[in-house]
Motif scaffolding. Structure first.
Motif, PDB file in Angstrom:
ATOM      1  N   VAL A  43       0.838  -1.200   0.000  1.00  0.00           N
ATOM      2  CA  VAL A  43       0.000   0.000   0.000  1.00  0.00           C
ATOM      3  C   VAL A  43       0.876   1.253   0.000  1.00  0.00           C
ATOM      4  O   VAL A  43       0.613   2.215  -0.747  1.00  0.00           O
ATOM      5  N   LYS A  44       1.915   1.260   0.820  1.00  0.00           N
ATOM      6  CA  LYS A  44       2.815   2.420   0.871  1.00  0.00           C
ATOM      7  C   LYS A  44       3.518   2.619  -0.468  1.00  0.00           C
ATOM      8  O   LYS A  44       3.657   3.755  -0.945  1.00  0.00           O
ATOM      9  N   ALA A  45       3.965   1.527  -1.069  1.00  0.00           N
ATOM     10  CA  ALA A  45       4.615   1.649  -2.373  1.00  0.00           C
ATOM     11  C   ALA A  45       3.642   2.156  -3.426  1.00  0.00           C
ATOM     12  O   ALA A  45       3.993   3.003  -4.261  1.00  0.00           O
ATOM     13  N   TYR A  46       2.401   1.670  -3.403  1.00  0.00           N
ATOM     14  CA  TYR A  46       1.409   2.079  -4.393  1.00  0.00           C
ATOM     15  C   TYR A  46       1.064   3.556  -4.274  1.00  0.00           C
ATOM     16  O   TYR A  46       0.804   4.230  -5.267  1.00  0.00           O
ATOM     17  N   GLN A  47       1.091   4.074  -3.063  1.00  0.00           N
ATOM     18  CA  GLN A  47       0.708   5.462  -2.848  1.00  0.00           C
ATOM     19  C   GLN A  47       1.859   6.439  -3.056  1.00  0.00           C
ATOM     20  O   GLN A  47       1.622   7.568  -3.504  1.00  0.00           O
ATOM     21  N   ALA A  48       3.091   6.047  -2.739  1.00  0.00           N
ATOM     22  CA  ALA A  48       4.172   7.031  -2.669  1.00  0.00           C
ATOM     23  C   ALA A  48       5.373   6.721  -3.541  1.00  0.00           C
ATOM     24  O   ALA A  48       6.312   7.527  -3.564  1.00  0.00           O
ATOM     25  N   ASN A  49       5.381   5.612  -4.261  1.00  0.00           N
ATOM     26  CA  ASN A  49       6.565   5.285  -5.061  1.00  0.00           C
ATOM     27  C   ASN A  49       6.794   6.347  -6.141  1.00  0.00           C
ATOM     28  O   ASN A  49       5.877   6.630  -6.935  1.00  0.00           O
ATOM     29  N   PRO A  50       7.973   6.962  -6.213  1.00  0.00           N
ATOM     30  CA  PRO A  50       8.209   8.037  -7.196  1.00  0.00           C
ATOM     31  C   PRO A  50       8.057   7.576  -8.638  1.00  0.00           C
ATOM     32  O   PRO A  50       7.543   8.324  -9.474  1.00  0.00           O
ATOM     33  N   GLN A  51       8.515   6.375  -8.936  1.00  0.00           N
ATOM     34  CA  GLN A  51       8.403   5.879 -10.304  1.00  0.00           C
ATOM     35  C   GLN A  51       6.950   5.769 -10.729  1.00  0.00           C
ATOM     36  O   GLN A  51       6.574   6.173 -11.840  1.00  0.00           O
ATOM     37  N   LEU A  52       6.118   5.256  -9.844  1.00  0.00           N
ATOM     38  CA  LEU A  52       4.703   5.095 -10.171  1.00  0.00           C
ATOM     39  C   LEU A  52       4.004   6.448 -10.261  1.00  0.00           C
ATOM     40  O   LEU A  52       3.180   6.677 -11.164  1.00  0.00           O
ATOM     41  N   ASN A  53       4.321   7.363  -9.360  1.00  0.00           N
ATOM     42  CA  ASN A  53       3.716   8.696  -9.416  1.00  0.00           C
ATOM     43  C   ASN A  53       4.154   9.457 -10.664  1.00  0.00           C
ATOM     44  O   ASN A  53       3.380  10.222 -11.242  1.00  0.00           O
ATOM     45  N   ALA A  54       5.408   9.259 -11.076  1.00  0.00           N
ATOM     46  CA  ALA A  54       5.876   9.897 -12.308  1.00  0.00           C
ATOM     47  C   ALA A  54       5.118   9.351 -13.516  1.00  0.00           C
ATOM     48  O   ALA A  54       4.773  10.097 -14.442  1.00  0.00           O
ATOM     49  N   GLU A  55       4.848   8.063 -13.517  1.00  0.00           N
ATOM     50  CA  GLU A  55       4.098   7.466 -14.628  1.00  0.00           C
ATOM     51  C   GLU A  55       2.653   7.973 -14.638  1.00  0.00           C
ATOM     52  O   GLU A  55       2.064   8.169 -15.708  1.00  0.00           O
ATOM     53  N   ARG A  56       2.090   8.202 -13.472  1.00  0.00           N
ATOM     54  CA  ARG A  56       0.738   8.778 -13.419  1.00  0.00           C
ATOM     55  C   ARG A  56       0.722  10.190 -14.000  1.00  0.00           C
ATOM     56  O   ARG A  56      -0.222  10.565 -14.713  1.00  0.00           O
ATOM     57  N   ALA A  57       1.759  10.974 -13.695  1.00  0.00           N
ATOM     58  CA  ALA A  57       1.849  12.320 -14.268  1.00  0.00           C
ATOM     59  C   ALA A  57       1.998  12.249 -15.782  1.00  0.00           C
ATOM     60  O   ALA A  57       1.418  13.061 -16.519  1.00  0.00           O
ATOM     61  N   THR A 440      -7.065  -6.958  -7.338  1.00  0.00           N
ATOM     62  CA  THR A 440      -6.863  -8.401  -7.209  1.00  0.00           C
ATOM     63  C   THR A 440      -6.274  -8.762  -5.857  1.00  0.00           C
ATOM     64  O   THR A 440      -6.687  -9.737  -5.220  1.00  0.00           O
ATOM     65  N   LEU A 441      -5.303  -7.972  -5.397  1.00  0.00           N
ATOM     66  CA  LEU A 441      -4.683  -8.230  -4.103  1.00  0.00           C
ATOM     67  C   LEU A 441      -5.543  -7.769  -2.938  1.00  0.00           C
ATOM     68  O   LEU A 441      -5.219  -8.071  -1.789  1.00  0.00           O
ATOM     69  N   ASN A 442      -6.601  -7.009  -3.236  1.00  0.00           N
ATOM     70  CA  ASN A 442      -7.502  -6.483  -2.197  1.00  0.00           C
ATOM     71  C   ASN A 442      -6.718  -5.656  -1.181  1.00  0.00           C
ATOM     72  O   ASN A 442      -6.906  -5.800   0.045  1.00  0.00           O
ATOM     73  N   LEU A 443      -5.873  -4.767  -1.682  1.00  0.00           N
ATOM     74  CA  LEU A 443      -5.090  -3.907  -0.797  1.00  0.00           C
ATOM     75  C   LEU A 443      -5.975  -2.817  -0.214  1.00  0.00           C
ATOM     76  O   LEU A 443      -6.918  -2.336  -0.865  1.00  0.00           O
ATOM     77  N   ASN A 444      -5.659  -2.417   0.977  1.00  0.00           N
ATOM     78  CA  ASN A 444      -6.466  -1.421   1.691  1.00  0.00           C
ATOM     79  C   ASN A 444      -6.057  -0.007   1.283  1.00  0.00           C
ATOM     80  O   ASN A 444      -5.488   0.761   2.057  1.00  0.00           O
ATOM     81  N   THR A 445      -6.335   0.331   0.028  1.00  0.00           N
ATOM     82  CA  THR A 445      -6.034   1.663  -0.487  1.00  0.00           C
ATOM     83  C   THR A 445      -6.930   1.939  -1.690  1.00  0.00           C
ATOM     84  O   THR A 445      -7.269   1.009  -2.438  1.00  0.00           O
ATOM     85  N   PRO A 446      -7.337   3.183  -1.895  1.00  0.00           N
ATOM     86  CA  PRO A 446      -8.121   3.499  -3.099  1.00  0.00           C
ATOM     87  C   PRO A 446      -7.305   3.241  -4.359  1.00  0.00           C
ATOM     88  O   PRO A 446      -6.103   3.513  -4.408  1.00  0.00           O
ATOM     89  N   ASP A 447      -7.948   2.703  -5.353  1.00  0.00           N
ATOM     90  CA  ASP A 447      -7.287   2.447  -6.627  1.00  0.00           C
ATOM     91  C   ASP A 447      -7.186   3.750  -7.417  1.00  0.00           C
ATOM     92  O   ASP A 447      -8.153   4.505  -7.504  1.00  0.00           O
ATOM     93  N   PRO A 467      -6.025  19.575 -13.060  1.00  0.00           N
ATOM     94  CA  PRO A 467      -6.726  18.710 -12.105  1.00  0.00           C
ATOM     95  C   PRO A 467      -5.798  17.619 -11.580  1.00  0.00           C
ATOM     96  O   PRO A 467      -4.880  17.185 -12.297  1.00  0.00           O
ATOM     97  N   ASP A 468      -6.026  17.165 -10.359  1.00  0.00           N
ATOM     98  CA  ASP A 468      -5.175  16.138  -9.784  1.00  0.00           C
ATOM     99  C   ASP A 468      -5.590  14.732 -10.179  1.00  0.00           C
ATOM    100  O   ASP A 468      -4.887  13.770  -9.906  1.00  0.00           O
ATOM    101  N   GLY A 469      -6.736  14.602 -10.833  1.00  0.00           N
ATOM    102  CA  GLY A 469      -7.159  13.281 -11.288  1.00  0.00           C
ATOM    103  C   GLY A 469      -7.724  12.408 -10.204  1.00  0.00           C
ATOM    104  O   GLY A 469      -7.929  11.219 -10.412  1.00  0.00           O
ATOM    105  N   LYS A 470      -7.987  12.956  -9.026  1.00  0.00           N
ATOM    106  CA  LYS A 470      -8.509  12.155  -7.914  1.00  0.00           C
ATOM    107  C   LYS A 470     -10.012  12.346  -7.770  1.00  0.00           C
ATOM    108  O   LYS A 470     -10.539  13.360  -8.184  1.00  0.00           O
TER     109      LYS A 470
END
Length: 470
Positions: A43-57, A440-447, A467-470
């Motif tokens: 969950v922490k990696a999904y929310q704060a990983n720089p590589q993933l956040n850069a790809e979202r941008a 699929t993993l049912n992680l406790n975080t918003p997708d 917009p932040d896309g949220k």
């Protein structure tokens, strides 16, 4: 030869009876309230990983291609204003001269609307929308990679921590063995060779402990890089075999329709194919209409008029006859790129099929390896107990005990590695299929839903706010 010393040492049970399985780490006095599970780390990696956040941008930037393409349907409005000073020198009859300073200014508005441009706008919108869909799959692919990196980092910390504990217990055992051997050397029961052998094994044990501590330190830094914070107390993780298809054939079939790399490549084919139509639009007629209003003011009172107001609406059509071959070349180029994209799609499908097969075989192999390692640890433990009893009876030497201890340490090391590989392999298979995601993993975080930002900007006619896309 070590019979009496080993039999009389009250600490031998504590020295020899160490455990290195992951479950021991979780039961060895860890605070359950502060311990972290693998899903929590992901969950922490999904929310704060720089590589993933850069790809979202990057994906949010790709979304902007659609309103840019839709702008071709909309009118273009331009306002203009000009003003200045003008010095005029007039030669009048009788050779007289008149100097006049003028202050003309003009203001106007022009509206241009494209009526037909060879279907370029429509096809450009389609290209942009396919790019968005391809980008979403690329984002999902990066998300899978980040989650898999998180699993690997988590299990590496857990395994390396267990290896450090195992090597520390081994060093303690070797230190006790060396101390016992030295006492027996002083008593004349062993030779200096036994002492040298015990010292050599202790040196090797210290070296192995140092290597394990280095690997543990590196794995903790990698964990902090991927997850976003340093690891605390980690709880052993479970496999996710239940989330993957039951057979290799079913996994390959699922990967063909669910693997994000395959889906992204199929959208790339659509992008390249539609780009051909965009290039061909330059060979078709162009029709537009332009309307404008303007007001021009002159300050020369000698003119017949002081102010001019104009309004106009003009239709224009152009038919390309020859542009030097540019449009034809661009069309041929687009066709070749479309052919390339289809070949790339087939290549990625083959790679996905190979990745699934490799992940499946590896996952099955880790099951066998773990069972073998567990059996080896059990057998090595029995062998060590037997060698110790035989040594107590004078039928074994010090080096026999040291060798049996080394065999047990090696077996426990292989068990730790097998336990780590077992979990990682199950997640790797899930990733190869294309199902390693939050839902699929049912992680406790918003997708994170990229569609939200897309709809926020798709029909925006103006505005600079992002917009932040949220």
């Amino acid at each position: 030869m070590v019979r009496r010393a080993l039999r009389n040492d009250p600490r031998k049970g504590a020295v020899l009876g160490f455990g290195v399985a992951f479950v021991v780490l979780s039961a060895a006095g860890l605070d359950a309230a502060s311990a972290e599970t693998l899903p929590e780390a992901l969950v922490k990696a999904y929310q704060a990983n720089p590589q993933l956040n850069a790809e979202r941008a990057r994906q949010r930037a790709t979304d902007e291609n659609v309103p840019q393409a839709l702008a071709g349907y909309r009118p273009q409005i331009m306002a203009s204003l000009s003003a200045g000073l003008q010095q005029v020198r007039d030669l009048l009859p009788g050779n007289s001269v008149a100097n006049v300073t003028l202050r003309p200014w003009t203001i106007g508005v022009t509206v241009t609307q494209v009526l037909f441009n060879g279907f370029k706008t429509a096809n450009s919108v389609r290209v942009a929308e396919f790019q968005v869909k391809s980008g979403r799959e690329a984002l999902r692919n990066v998300g899978q990679g980040v989650l898999l990196d998180g699993v690997t980092a988590y299990m590496n910390v857990l395994a390396n921590q267990a290896l450090v504990e195992a090597q520390r217990a081994n060093v303690n055992f070797l230190k006790e063995t060396l101390a016992i051997t030295k006492r027996r050397l002083d008593a004349g029961d062993v030779t200096p060779t036994d002492t040298a052998q015990a010292e050599a094994r202790l040196s090797r044990g210290l070296s192995d402990l140092n290597a394990a501590e280095v690997a543990y330190a590196i794995s903790k830094e990698t964990y902090a890089q991927v997850i976003g914070q340093s690891p605390g107390s980690l709880i052993p993780a479970e496999t996710v075999d239940r989330l993957s298809p039951a057979t290799l054939a079913a996994s390959s079939t699922a990967a063909r329709s669910e693997n994000p790399a395959v889906i992204a490549a199929s959208y790339d084919v659509e992008v390249a194919t539609t780009t051909i139509s965009v290039a061909e639009s330059s060979l078709l007629p162009q029709v537009s209409v332009q309307g404008g209003v303007s007001r021009s003011v002159e300050s020369d009172t000698t003119l017949g008029s002081f102010r001019t107001d104009q309004a106009s609406i003009v239709g224009a059509a152009s038919i390309p006859i020859y542009d030097g071959g540019t449009a034809a070349s661009q069309t041929r180029q687009a066709k070749e790129l479309a052919s390339q994209s289809r070949m790339v799609l087939e290549q990625i499908r083959n790679q996905a099929r190979t990745a699934v097969a490799s992940a499946w075989v590896s996952n099955e192999g880790t099951k066998v390896a773990l069972r073998a390692a567990e059996s080896e640890v059990k057998a090595a433990g029995v062998a060590l107990d037997g060698v110790r009893r035989e040594a107590q009876a004078g039928q074994r030497t010090t080096v026999d005990v040291l060798n049996a201890q080394q065999d047990l340490i090696n077996a426990k090391t292989r068990q730790i590695v097998a336990q780590r590989d077992r979990v990682i392999a199950s997640y790797t298979l899930l990733s190869a299929v294309g199902r390693l995601d939050v839902r699929t993993l049912n992680l406790n975080t918003p997708d994170y839903l990229p569609e939200v930002h897309y709809h926020q900007v798709r029909d925006a006619w103006h505005g600079l706010r992002t917009p932040d896309g949220k």
